[in-house]
Design a protein around this motif. Structure first.
Motif, PDB file in Angstrom:
ATOM      1  N   LYS A 202     -25.964   2.818  -8.990  1.00  9.81           N
ATOM      2  CA  LYS A 202     -25.652   2.586  -7.571  1.00  9.81           C
ATOM      3  C   LYS A 202     -26.470   1.448  -6.953  1.00  9.81           C
ATOM      4  O   LYS A 202     -26.119   0.954  -5.891  1.00  9.81           O
ATOM      5  CB  LYS A 202     -25.757   3.885  -6.761  1.00  9.81           C
ATOM      6  N   GLU A 203     -27.536   1.048  -7.617  1.00  9.61           N
ATOM      7  CA  GLU A 203     -28.318  -0.085  -7.099  1.00  9.61           C
ATOM      8  C   GLU A 203     -27.863  -1.416  -7.704  1.00  9.61           C
ATOM      9  O   GLU A 203     -28.250  -2.490  -7.239  1.00  9.61           O
ATOM     10  CB  GLU A 203     -29.804   0.100  -7.419  1.00  9.61           C
ATOM     11  N   TYR A 204     -27.065  -1.326  -8.748  1.00 13.05           N
ATOM     12  CA  TYR A 204     -26.693  -2.531  -9.492  1.00 13.05           C
ATOM     13  C   TYR A 204     -26.078  -3.604  -8.605  1.00 13.05           C
ATOM     14  O   TYR A 204     -26.442  -4.783  -8.689  1.00 13.05           O
ATOM     15  CB  TYR A 204     -25.746  -2.149 -10.649  1.00 13.05           C
ATOM     16  N   THR A 205     -25.173  -3.176  -7.716  1.00 12.09           N
ATOM     17  CA  THR A 205     -24.459  -4.160  -6.885  1.00 12.09           C
ATOM     18  C   THR A 205     -25.369  -4.834  -5.850  1.00 12.09           C
ATOM     19  O   THR A 205     -24.979  -5.815  -5.240  1.00 12.09           O
ATOM     20  CB  THR A 205     -23.287  -3.509  -6.135  1.00 12.09           C
ATOM     21  N   THR A 206     -26.577  -4.287  -5.662  1.00 14.45           N
ATOM     22  CA  THR A 206     -27.487  -4.895  -4.682  1.00 14.45           C
ATOM     23  C   THR A 206     -28.359  -5.985  -5.326  1.00 14.45           C
ATOM     24  O   THR A 206     -29.145  -6.631  -4.647  1.00 14.45           O
ATOM     25  CB  THR A 206     -28.428  -3.833  -4.060  1.00 14.45           C
ATOM     26  N   GLU A 209     -27.072 -12.332  -7.270  1.00 17.84           N
ATOM     27  CA  GLU A 209     -25.845 -12.833  -7.892  1.00 17.84           C
ATOM     28  C   GLU A 209     -26.093 -13.344  -9.314  1.00 17.84           C
ATOM     29  O   GLU A 209     -25.278 -13.179 -10.213  1.00 17.84           O
ATOM     30  CB  GLU A 209     -25.330 -14.002  -7.047  1.00 17.84           C
ATOM     31  N   GLU A 210     -27.234 -13.996  -9.506  1.00 21.15           N
ATOM     32  CA  GLU A 210     -27.605 -14.522 -10.834  1.00 21.15           C
ATOM     33  C   GLU A 210     -27.536 -13.412 -11.884  1.00 21.15           C
ATOM     34  O   GLU A 210     -27.082 -13.622 -13.000  1.00 21.15           O
ATOM     35  CB  GLU A 210     -29.049 -15.053 -10.826  1.00 21.15           C
ATOM     36  N   ILE A 211     -28.036 -12.242 -11.510  1.00 21.53           N
ATOM     37  CA  ILE A 211     -28.081 -11.129 -12.465  1.00 21.53           C
ATOM     38  C   ILE A 211     -26.690 -10.523 -12.644  1.00 21.53           C
ATOM     39  O   ILE A 211     -26.190 -10.397 -13.760  1.00 21.53           O
ATOM     40  CB  ILE A 211     -29.074 -10.031 -11.987  1.00 21.53           C
ATOM     41  N   ILE A 212     -26.064 -10.170 -11.527  1.00 22.25           N
ATOM     42  CA  ILE A 212     -24.776  -9.467 -11.607  1.00 22.25           C
ATOM     43  C   ILE A 212     -23.714 -10.303 -12.315  1.00 22.25           C
ATOM     44  O   ILE A 212     -22.965  -9.808 -13.141  1.00 22.25           O
ATOM     45  CB  ILE A 212     -24.256  -9.103 -10.197  1.00 22.25           C
ATOM     46  N   ASN A 213     -23.659 -11.573 -11.987  1.00 24.01           N
ATOM     47  CA  ASN A 213     -22.578 -12.391 -12.556  1.00 24.01           C
ATOM     48  C   ASN A 213     -22.879 -12.952 -13.933  1.00 24.01           C
ATOM     49  O   ASN A 213     -21.981 -13.422 -14.611  1.00 24.01           O
ATOM     50  CB  ASN A 213     -22.250 -13.554 -11.625  1.00 24.01           C
ATOM     51  N   TYR A 214     -24.133 -12.955 -14.353  1.00 24.55           N
ATOM     52  CA  TYR A 214     -24.440 -13.657 -15.604  1.00 24.55           C
ATOM     53  C   TYR A 214     -25.201 -12.858 -16.658  1.00 24.55           C
ATOM     54  O   TYR A 214     -24.994 -13.079 -17.840  1.00 24.55           O
ATOM     55  CB  TYR A 214     -25.206 -14.953 -15.298  1.00 24.55           C
ATOM     56  N   ILE A 218     -25.219  -4.274 -19.721  1.00 24.28           N
ATOM     57  CA  ILE A 218     -25.834  -3.195 -20.511  1.00 24.28           C
ATOM     58  C   ILE A 218     -27.338  -3.375 -20.706  1.00 24.28           C
ATOM     59  O   ILE A 218     -28.020  -2.459 -21.136  1.00 24.28           O
ATOM     60  CB  ILE A 218     -25.191  -3.005 -21.916  1.00 24.28           C
ATOM     61  N   ALA A 219     -27.848  -4.560 -20.403  1.00 31.16           N
ATOM     62  CA  ALA A 219     -29.298  -4.768 -20.526  1.00 31.16           C
ATOM     63  C   ALA A 219     -30.008  -4.434 -19.221  1.00 31.16           C
ATOM     64  O   ALA A 219     -31.229  -4.342 -19.177  1.00 31.16           O
ATOM     65  CB  ALA A 219     -29.590  -6.211 -20.908  1.00 31.16           C
ATOM     66  N   VAL A 220     -29.234  -4.269 -18.165  1.00 28.03           N
ATOM     67  CA  VAL A 220     -29.826  -4.100 -16.830  1.00 28.03           C
ATOM     68  C   VAL A 220     -29.735  -2.662 -16.329  1.00 28.03           C
ATOM     69  O   VAL A 220     -30.702  -2.095 -15.841  1.00 28.03           O
ATOM     70  CB  VAL A 220     -29.144  -5.065 -15.828  1.00 28.03           C
ATOM     71  N   THR A 221     -28.549  -2.058 -16.456  1.00 25.70           N
ATOM     72  CA  THR A 221     -28.377  -0.700 -15.924  1.00 25.70           C
ATOM     73  C   THR A 221     -28.032   0.283 -17.038  1.00 25.70           C
ATOM     74  O   THR A 221     -27.459  -0.101 -18.065  1.00 25.70           O
ATOM     75  CB  THR A 221     -27.276  -0.651 -14.838  1.00 25.70           C
ATOM     76  N   ASP A 222     -28.377   1.554 -16.805  1.00 23.55           N
ATOM     77  CA  ASP A 222     -28.002   2.595 -17.777  1.00 23.55           C
ATOM     78  C   ASP A 222     -26.722   3.298 -17.332  1.00 23.55           C
ATOM     79  O   ASP A 222     -26.352   4.318 -17.882  1.00 23.55           O
ATOM     80  CB  ASP A 222     -29.144   3.601 -17.961  1.00 23.55           C
ATOM     81  N   PHE A 223     -26.061   2.732 -16.319  1.00 21.59           N
ATOM     82  CA  PHE A 223     -24.806   3.280 -15.776  1.00 21.59           C
ATOM     83  C   PHE A 223     -24.995   4.712 -15.285  1.00 21.59           C
ATOM     84  O   PHE A 223     -24.067   5.507 -15.275  1.00 21.59           O
ATOM     85  CB  PHE A 223     -23.681   3.213 -16.830  1.00 21.59           C
ATOM     86  N   SER A 224     -26.231   5.025 -14.887  1.00 22.49           N
ATOM     87  CA  SER A 224     -26.522   6.386 -14.439  1.00 22.49           C
ATOM     88  C   SER A 224     -27.605   6.286 -13.355  1.00 22.49           C
ATOM     89  O   SER A 224     -27.526   5.415 -12.496  1.00 22.49           O
ATOM     90  CB  SER A 224     -26.948   7.200 -15.659  1.00 22.49           C
ATOM     91  N   ASP A 225     -28.642   7.112 -13.448  1.00 22.10           N
ATOM     92  CA  ASP A 225     -29.671   7.092 -12.403  1.00 22.10           C
ATOM     93  C   ASP A 225     -30.870   6.214 -12.748  1.00 22.10           C
ATOM     94  O   ASP A 225     -31.881   6.220 -12.048  1.00 22.10           O
ATOM     95  CB  ASP A 225     -30.153   8.522 -12.123  1.00 22.10           C
ATOM     96  N   GLY A 226     -30.778   5.463 -13.846  1.00 19.86           N
ATOM     97  CA  GLY A 226     -31.875   4.579 -14.241  1.00 19.86           C
ATOM     98  C   GLY A 226     -32.904   5.265 -15.123  1.00 19.86           C
ATOM     99  O   GLY A 226     -33.873   4.652 -15.558  1.00 19.86           O
ATOM    100  N   PHE A 227     -32.693   6.556 -15.391  1.00 18.03           N
ATOM    101  CA  PHE A 227     -33.718   7.310 -16.124  1.00 18.03           C
ATOM    102  C   PHE A 227     -33.302   7.695 -17.540  1.00 18.03           C
ATOM    103  O   PHE A 227     -34.108   8.189 -18.325  1.00 18.03           O
ATOM    104  CB  PHE A 227     -34.089   8.567 -15.314  1.00 18.03           C
ATOM    105  N   ASN A 228     -32.042   7.454 -17.844  1.00 16.24           N
ATOM    106  CA  ASN A 228     -31.482   7.852 -19.144  1.00 16.24           C
ATOM    107  C   ASN A 228     -32.306   7.433 -20.354  1.00 16.24           C
ATOM    108  O   ASN A 228     -32.579   8.236 -21.239  1.00 16.24           O
ATOM    109  CB  ASN A 228     -30.100   7.213 -19.314  1.00 16.24           C
ATOM    110  N   PHE A 229     -32.676   6.154 -20.377  1.00 17.40           N
ATOM    111  CA  PHE A 229     -33.404   5.665 -21.546  1.00 17.40           C
ATOM    112  C   PHE A 229     -34.810   6.255 -21.616  1.00 17.40           C
ATOM    113  O   PHE A 229     -35.277   6.631 -22.679  1.00 17.40           O
ATOM    114  CB  PHE A 229     -33.476   4.127 -21.556  1.00 17.40           C
ATOM    115  N   TYR A 230     -35.463   6.321 -20.450  1.00 17.07           N
ATOM    116  CA  TYR A 230     -36.818   6.877 -20.460  1.00 17.07           C
ATOM    117  C   TYR A 230     -36.808   8.285 -21.045  1.00 17.07           C
ATOM    118  O   TYR A 230     -37.603   8.613 -21.920  1.00 17.07           O
ATOM    119  CB  TYR A 230     -37.422   6.888 -19.054  1.00 17.07           C
TER     120      TYR A 230
END
Ligand code: GLN
Length: 289
Positions: A202-206, A209-214, A218-230
């Motif tokens: 839910k924070e990804y879209t905030t 632009e450099e990050i979101i568009n380029y 999969i290297a930035v978000t875990d498509f969840s609450d950010g805690f999945n990998f930890y």
């Protein structure tokens, strides 16, 4: 910037103005770094060459670079490289651009580990290979395995390994951490390190632009609450680390307490949180009991 003579200073002025209009921060610096790359010189050298005319090839390449940057493509992808911990890394759109904060992770590890021992190191989500390679360069006796789910990222990391002449100490494998078996390479590690995708969906879209568009999502978000990998890494590392082995993380903003608590619950002792220069909790580490 058409067919008339264009000199370095003039090119810099025109492109700075253009990038500024497009809303690019530090427009002049960007303009300088892009031109320096094309001319194969340092930024400072440009200042000694203000009157040097650009030839047609240089001009057209510069036009292309400036146009790409004006659309918020990260500078590092345009020039295809970045410096991390004093070493040169190739980067492209398949890998996260190594960040200066992550240098702190490497620095802390090199300060804390016992350099007289031979260390087996695992880097989870190795991306461009920056952490694995910097550690292998810094720690004399070690073997590093970097894993990443992206085949394209592993290809970039392998190139970086060759470029930094460290192939004998570092190996990169395409591997999804979530499906990894405990004894996947028949050995235990003395140190596991990860700078995982930690931005909550839910924070990804905030993000910028450099990050979101380029940068690879999969290297930035875990498509969840950010805690999945930890949580997955903390759980699995119990079976993958030797006793007394270290687990080192780069932390997501606001997640450090949760990470530290979860490590303590999962058999880790000497859990520490280190802040970066901006006073943000950035590194968390502990030792397996
Ligand atoms: N290990 C790489 C880095 O720290 C890539 C991390 C990632 O893709 N999340 O920069």
């Amino acid at each position: 910037m058409n067919n008339k003579t264009l000199k370095v200073l003039e090119a810099l002025q025109l492109s700075t103005e253009f990038l500024e209009k497009k809303g690019i921060e530090s427009a002049r610096t960007n303009a300088e770094l892009l031109l320096a790359d094309i001319l194969g010189c340092s930024r400072l050298d440009l200042y000694l060459a203000f009157e040097r005319p650009l030839n047609e090839i240089e001009k057209s390449k510069y036009r292309e670079f400036i146009a790409r940057r004006s659309k918020f493509e990260p500078l590092q992808y345009i020039i295809g490289k970045v410096e991390f911990y004093g070493y040169n890394f190739l980067v492209d759109k398949n890998v996260l651009i190594p960040r200066p904060e992550t240098e702190l992770l490497v620095e802390k590890i090199t300060q804390i580990v016992d350099k007289n021992d031979h260390l087996n190191i695992l880097d989870i989500g190795s991306g461009s290979g920056n952490i694995s390679i910097a550690l292998a360069k810094q720690i004399e006796q070690c073997s590093v395995i970097g894993i990443d789910i992206s085949e394209e990222a592993v290809a970039v990391a392998n190139k970086n390994c060759v470029q930094n002449e460290i192939v004998d100490k570092v190996k990169f494998l395409v591997q999804d951490f979530f499906t990894i078996e405990n004894g996947f390479i028949n050995q235990k590690f003395d140190l596991i390190v990860s700078n995982p995708p930690y931005v909550a969906e839910k924070e990804y879209t905030t993000l910028q632009e450099e990050i979101i568009n380029y940068e690879p999502k999969i290297a930035v978000t875990d498509f969840s609450d950010g805690f999945n990998f930890y949580s997955a890494i903390i759980k699995k590392s119990n079976g993958m680390l030797n006793r007394g082995g270290y687990l080192f993380f780069e932390a997501a903003l606001g997640q450090s307490e949760k990470i530290a608590a979860s490590m303590k619950e999962s058999n880790f002792i000497n859990v520490n949180v280190i802040q970066d220069y901006a006073k943000i909790d950035r590194i968390i580490y502990g030792q397996l009991k």
